[in-house]
Design an enzyme around this catalytic site. Structure first.
Site, PDB file in Angstrom:
ATOM      1  N   THR A 176      22.348  22.504  48.479  1.00  0.00           N
ATOM      2  CA  THR A 176      21.206  21.715  48.964  1.00  0.00           C
ATOM      3  C   THR A 176      20.101  21.823  47.918  1.00  0.00           C
ATOM      4  OG1 THR A 176      20.532  23.586  50.365  1.00  0.00           O
ATOM      5  CG2 THR A 176      21.763  21.806  51.412  1.00  0.00           C
ATOM      6  N   LYS A 202      26.302  29.090  48.721  1.00  0.00           N
ATOM      7  CA  LYS A 202      25.111  28.295  48.501  1.00  0.00           C
ATOM      8  C   LYS A 202      23.947  28.995  49.179  1.00  0.00           C
ATOM      9  CE  LYS A 202      23.122  25.709  50.767  1.00  0.00           C
ATOM     10  NZ  LYS A 202      21.833  25.802  51.546  1.00  0.00           N
ATOM     11  N   THR A 213      24.862  34.953  54.041  1.00  0.00           N
ATOM     12  CA  THR A 213      23.932  34.088  53.319  1.00  0.00           C
ATOM     13  C   THR A 213      23.950  32.739  54.005  1.00  0.00           C
ATOM     14  OG1 THR A 213      23.338  33.178  51.168  1.00  0.00           O
ATOM     15  CG2 THR A 213      25.657  33.281  51.674  1.00  0.00           C
ATOM     16  N   GLU A 301      14.253  29.522  45.492  1.00  0.00           N
ATOM     17  CA  GLU A 301      13.515  28.286  45.232  1.00  0.00           C
ATOM     18  C   GLU A 301      12.260  28.552  44.394  1.00  0.00           C
ATOM     19  OE1 GLU A 301      14.890  25.789  49.195  1.00  0.00           O
ATOM     20  OE2 GLU A 301      13.063  26.986  49.259  1.00  0.00           O
ATOM     21  N   ASN A 424       9.443  23.132  49.236  1.00  0.00           N
ATOM     22  CA  ASN A 424       9.490  23.132  50.686  1.00  0.00           C
ATOM     23  C   ASN A 424       8.498  22.169  51.303  1.00  0.00           C
ATOM     24  OD1 ASN A 424      11.477  25.265  51.757  1.00  0.00           O
ATOM     25  ND2 ASN A 424      10.500  26.240  50.009  1.00  0.00           N
ATOM     26  N   SER A 429      11.060  14.909  52.599  1.00  0.00           N
ATOM     27  CA  SER A 429      10.501  13.633  52.118  1.00  0.00           C
ATOM     28  C   SER A 429      11.597  12.729  51.581  1.00  0.00           C
ATOM     29  CB  SER A 429       9.490  13.895  51.008  1.00  0.00           C
ATOM     30  OG  SER A 429       8.431  14.687  51.505  1.00  0.00           O
TER      31      SER A 429
END
Length: 429
Positions: A176, A202, A213, A301, A424, A429
């Protein structure tokens, strides 16, 4: 001795990455080429689950006799796929795995349960296996219904073209916000036979697993019973995936499944996790889990630094884990690391708030091996120039010595940057 597989440059995967504009600077310099595991066939496709034109479905097919084990999120609001797998795990047999990215099928009420049943029915028809032996996993946006009809036709095509290999494509299909696919492999002797362990994962955000995870799948050709495999998996995650945190948020979808095809030639059949013949296998199995867990931490991230938190001298291992997690999950500690500031005051804060035994006047704190605080105050030999230079390194180790006992633990995390907020803030969006 366990061996890793061949590898290829991380640059080779950049062109095919669709979700992120840049691969994490902490990404491994090479990606292992995972060997074929007899009894496992893979295929991927684009089903348009959320995004058009990107691979978002993985189908793994298993030979008859494949055993399965799993650990799942401790969230009280689990996804429909987690509920499905928990119910099917009791039989310990698997013929297929279906994974989709783009939609977590979580907090979707009765429609989520209906979607899992329909997905399994479509997969069962496509593969010829019983729906009770189909395992499911979903990752992506929470709260949006999953249109399982999109699997119609797609899974039929995947079942026809599934073949041994294709591990890199499989790892990319489940991504993702990840910036690189996560793969690991080891080969090891079981008895006199050579067996292989492959794993993919992932995860980049909403990572405080408390079991595994976001999604991770491990495959081996070793002949291991479901009961023994379950025990190995449960113990294996404690100091690997359960010792990783990106942002302190445990996902609704956390799933780690292990599959054992039993196809390794001349390998002894294992029915007990305590079997002494498993010693080398257990070491390799945990090495695969640890490798994948570290890659998750490296792909946090917006991350620019891998952070290792070591706590020693605690009253127990459990106490050390809680203190290490308090440090690793502290936004103030993580932003200080992002700013390359050895702010031991924030570490002291995180130790103190953990609710575990600690003595301010016995505390010592180290950044990348240099002691910066000792006995309740700044270390007399502290050198700002030296420490500032250390903080510019891509990996930061924070060690806390409590001086109270023999308990110790280790946790992996990453820094907290402006990019994390941007990723985030724009996620839906």
């Amino acid at each position: 001795m366990a061996q890793t597989g061949r590898s290829r440059s991380i640059l080779d995967i950049k062109a095919s990455h669709l979700m992120s504009t840049a691969v994490s600077p902490l990404a491994p310099t090479s990606v292992p080429e995972l060997p074929v595991i007899d009894g496992v066939r893979l295929a991927t496709a684009a089903a348009g689950i959320r995004y058009q034109g990107r691979t978002d479905v993985l189908l793994a097919l298993f030979d008859k006799g494949t055993t399965v084990a799993g650990v799942f999120t401790k969230s009280k609001c689990p996804s429909a796929a987690v509920d499905w797998c928990r119910a099917k795990l009791k039989k310990g047999v698997a013929r297929a795995l279906v994974v989709n990215s783009g939609n977590a099928n979580a907090f979707t009420g009765k429609t989520g349960k209906t979607a899992t049943a329909l997905t399994a029915k479509i997969a069962s028809s496509a593969t010829g296996g019983s729906a009770d032996q189909i395992f499911l996993a979903s990752t992506g946006v929470i709260g949006e219904p999953l249109d399982a009809t999109k699997f119609n036709g797609v899974l039929d095509d995947l079942a026809q073209k599934a073949e041994p290999g294709g591990w890199n494509e499989a790892a990319r299909a489940i991504m993702t916000t990840d910036t690189f696919p996560k793969l690991a492999t080891r080969t090891v002797k079981l008895g006199k036979a050579k067996v292989t362990i492959n794993g993919i994962a992932k995860g980049a955000g909403m990572i405080a697993p408390d079991m595994a995870t976001m999604l991770s799948f491990v495959f081996t050709d070793a002949p291991i019973s479901a009961t023994a495999l379950q025990a190995l998996l449960k113990s294996g995650v404690e100091d690997t995936f359960n010792a990783v945190t990106i942002d302190g948020d445990t996902s609704t979808s956390d799933t780690l499944l292990a599959f054992a095809t039993g196809t390794a030639t001349n390998a002894p059949k294992i029915t007990r996790a305590s079997d002494p013949r498993l010693k080398a296998f257990v070491k390799a199995f945990r090495a695969v889990l640890a490798d994948l867990a570290e890659q998750v931490a490296r792909d946090g991230e917006g991350a620019r630094k891998l952070v290792e938190v070591l706590v020693e001298g605690a009253t127990s291992k459990n106490s050390a884990r809680k203190i290490a997690m308090s440090i690793a999950n502290s936004p103030l500690v993580k932003t200080a690391i992002a700013g390359e500031d050895a702010n031991w005051g924030r570490v002291v804060m995180a130790v103190g708030k953990a609710g575990e035994p600690a003595n301010r006047d016995k505390l010592a704190i180290y950044f990348n091996g240099v002691r910066v605080a000792h006995k309740g105050m700044r270390d007399p030999s502290y050198d700002e120039v030296e420490v500032s230079s250390l903080m510019r390194q891509p990996k930061i180790t924070i060690k806390v010595a409590l001086g109270l006992g023999k308990g110790r633990d280790r946790v992996l995390t990453c820094d907290l940057t402006k990019e994390y907020v941007a990723i985030n803030g724009d996620y839906r969006s």
